[in-house]
Design a protein around this motif. Structure first.
Motif, mmCIF file in Angstrom:
data_model
loop_
_atom_site.group_PDB
_atom_site.id
_atom_site.type_symbol
_atom_site.label_atom_id
_atom_site.label_comp_id
_atom_site.label_asym_id
_atom_site.label_seq_id
_atom_site.Cartn_x
_atom_site.Cartn_y
_atom_site.Cartn_z
ATOM 1 N N GLU A 124 0.860 -1.152 -0.036
ATOM 2 C CA GLU A 124 0.178 0.067 -0.127
ATOM 3 C C GLU A 124 0.851 1.332 0.125
ATOM 4 O OE1 GLU A 124 -0.362 -2.672 2.249
ATOM 5 O OE2 GLU A 124 -2.025 -3.430 1.153
ATOM 6 N N GLU A 125 1.898 1.394 0.894
ATOM 7 C CA GLU A 125 2.724 2.471 1.051
ATOM 8 C C GLU A 125 3.673 2.514 -0.407
ATOM 9 O OE1 GLU A 125 4.570 6.088 2.103
ATOM 10 O OE2 GLU A 125 2.756 4.882 3.031
ATOM 11 N N LEU A 126 4.087 1.486 -0.930
ATOM 12 C CA LEU A 126 4.641 1.576 -2.159
ATOM 13 C C LEU A 126 4.016 2.074 -3.287
ATOM 14 C CD1 LEU A 126 6.475 -2.139 -2.099
ATOM 15 C CD2 LEU A 126 7.663 0.182 -2.454
ATOM 16 N N LEU A 127 2.643 1.736 -3.373
ATOM 17 C CA LEU A 127 1.855 1.996 -4.445
ATOM 18 C C LEU A 127 1.426 3.505 -4.207
ATOM 19 C CD1 LEU A 127 -0.566 -0.943 -4.758
ATOM 20 C CD2 LEU A 127 1.061 -0.150 -6.493
ATOM 21 N N ALA A 128 1.293 3.917 -3.001
ATOM 22 C CA ALA A 128 0.918 5.395 -2.800
ATOM 23 C C ALA A 128 1.954 6.317 -3.150
ATOM 24 C CB ALA A 128 0.616 5.654 -1.233
ATOM 25 N N ARG A 129 3.136 5.837 -2.830
ATOM 26 C CA ARG A 129 4.499 6.550 -3.230
ATOM 27 C C ARG A 129 4.769 6.682 -4.671
ATOM 28 N NH1 ARG A 129 9.204 5.627 1.155
ATOM 29 N NH2 ARG A 129 8.087 6.064 3.297
ATOM 30 N N LEU A 130 4.583 5.387 -5.348
ATOM 31 C CA LEU A 130 4.803 5.464 -6.850
ATOM 32 C C LEU A 130 3.608 6.129 -7.521
ATOM 33 C CD1 LEU A 130 6.135 1.801 -7.157
ATOM 34 C CD2 LEU A 130 7.385 4.203 -7.361
ATOM 35 N N SER A 131 2.564 5.974 -7.027
ATOM 36 C CA SER A 131 1.501 6.793 -7.677
ATOM 37 C C SER A 131 1.720 8.289 -7.754
ATOM 38 C CB SER A 131 0.091 6.417 -7.136
ATOM 39 O OG SER A 131 -0.908 7.149 -7.801
ATOM 40 N N ARG A 132 2.348 9.013 -6.584
ATOM 41 C CA ARG A 132 2.646 10.299 -6.480
ATOM 42 C C ARG A 132 3.599 10.572 -7.348
ATOM 43 N NH1 ARG A 132 2.283 9.586 -0.891
ATOM 44 N NH2 ARG A 132 4.441 9.511 -0.945
ATOM 45 N N GLU A 133 5.009 9.859 -7.369
ATOM 46 C CA GLU A 133 6.053 10.380 -7.802
ATOM 47 C C GLU A 133 6.619 9.552 -9.406
ATOM 48 O OE1 GLU A 133 8.016 12.258 -6.108
ATOM 49 O OE2 GLU A 133 7.346 11.873 -4.167
ATOM 50 N N LEU A 134 6.189 8.614 -9.732
ATOM 51 C CA LEU A 134 6.149 7.906 -10.944
ATOM 52 C C LEU A 134 6.203 8.789 -12.139
ATOM 53 C CD1 LEU A 134 7.678 5.562 -12.084
ATOM 54 C CD2 LEU A 134 5.413 4.360 -11.958
ATOM 55 N N PRO A 135 4.780 9.452 -12.322
ATOM 56 C CA PRO A 135 4.640 10.269 -13.537
ATOM 57 C C PRO A 135 5.455 11.320 -13.793
ATOM 58 C CG PRO A 135 2.620 9.777 -12.427
ATOM 59 C CD PRO A 135 3.652 9.363 -11.666
ATOM 60 N N ALA A 136 5.827 12.121 -12.385
ATOM 61 C CA ALA A 136 6.919 13.462 -12.703
ATOM 62 C C ALA A 136 8.184 12.918 -13.000
ATOM 63 C CB ALA A 136 6.787 14.028 -11.705
ATOM 64 N N ALA A 137 8.403 11.816 -12.529
ATOM 65 C CA ALA A 137 9.977 11.190 -12.667
ATOM 66 C C ALA A 137 10.032 10.643 -14.077
ATOM 67 C CB ALA A 137 10.333 9.955 -11.690
ATOM 68 N N VAL A 138 9.020 10.060 -14.681
ATOM 69 C CA VAL A 138 9.265 9.482 -15.833
ATOM 70 C C VAL A 138 9.373 10.850 -16.956
ATOM 71 C CG1 VAL A 138 8.243 8.362 -17.536
ATOM 72 C CG2 VAL A 138 8.501 7.390 -15.409
ATOM 73 N N ASP A 139 8.531 11.622 -16.707
ATOM 74 C CA ASP A 139 8.421 12.759 -17.335
ATOM 75 C C ASP A 139 9.590 13.496 -17.440
ATOM 76 O OD1 ASP A 139 6.737 14.810 -19.166
ATOM 77 O OD2 ASP A 139 6.712 16.007 -17.293
ATOM 78 N N GLN A 140 10.447 13.945 -16.284
ATOM 79 C CA GLN A 140 11.692 14.420 -16.104
ATOM 80 C C GLN A 140 12.693 13.665 -16.753
ATOM 81 O OE1 GLN A 140 12.147 17.473 -14.627
ATOM 82 N NE2 GLN A 140 14.448 17.401 -15.115
ATOM 83 N N TYR A 141 12.783 12.679 -16.811
ATOM 84 C CA TYR A 141 13.864 11.508 -17.471
ATOM 85 C C TYR A 141 13.519 11.392 -18.853
ATOM 86 C CZ TYR A 141 15.333 10.758 -12.595
ATOM 87 O OH TYR A 141 15.568 10.881 -11.302
ATOM 88 N N THR A 142 12.600 11.870 -19.396
ATOM 89 C CA THR A 142 12.264 11.795 -20.942
ATOM 90 C C THR A 142 11.834 12.984 -21.368
ATOM 91 O OG1 THR A 142 9.938 11.127 -20.501
ATOM 92 C CG2 THR A 142 11.542 9.423 -20.777
#
Length: 149
Positions: A124-142
């Motif tokens: 649950e904590e992993l999914l909450a954190r990744l849901s918040r962080e992943l879109p912006a991180a992928v966007d920044q790295y591409t």
């Protein structure tokens, strides 16, 4: 680590643990682990995850991990019916949000179980954190709207 997609699992684990806001610190850790064979950060779960990555980093560094991890991520999301979300994060324009329940389906149970074991965080904590962080991180790295080569 997940046997099929170790770079993606590593990338997701690091984003979940340290968060995108600490990406500069992650780059320093990667750089240090990649240039000093066997280098480890022994403090907490991040240290264990970095220790497991030292061989991969020595072989290609942060650029290779990001490139292969992002490629594996997009591939996994496509396979699990959420390619449109991953594509929106890579391409220029607004990022599609992916709630934790859909992120769980997109990542898959094998990768999520590996992340839980490696990080010590609950699913649950992993999914909450990744849901918040992943879109912006992928966007920044591409920044050019495409996966790095």
């Amino acid at each position: 680590m997940s046997r099929g997609m170790p770079s993606m699992t590593a990338l997701l684990g690091l984003l979940a643990l340290a968060g995108y806001q600490n990406r500069d610190k992650l780059a320093e850790i990667f750089k240090g682990a990649g240039t000093q064979p066997g280098a480890r950060d022994s403090q907490g779960p991040l240290g264990g995850l970095i220790g497991n990555l030292s061989g991969a980093l020595a072989g290609g560094g942060i650029g290779k991990l990001l490139s292969s991890g992002l490629g594996e991520l997009v591939e996994r999301f496509n396979e699990n019916g959420h390619g449109d979300a991953a594509d929106s994060w890579v391409k220029k324009g607004p990022n599609k949000e992916l709630p934790p329940s859909q992120l769980k389906q997109a990542i898959g149970p094998d990768v999520l179980a590996a992340l839980e074991q490696q990080t010590g965080l609950s699913q649950e904590e992993l999914l909450a954190r990744l849901s918040r962080e992943l879109p912006a991180a992928v966007d920044q790295y591409t920044p050019d709207g495409q996966l790095p080569h």
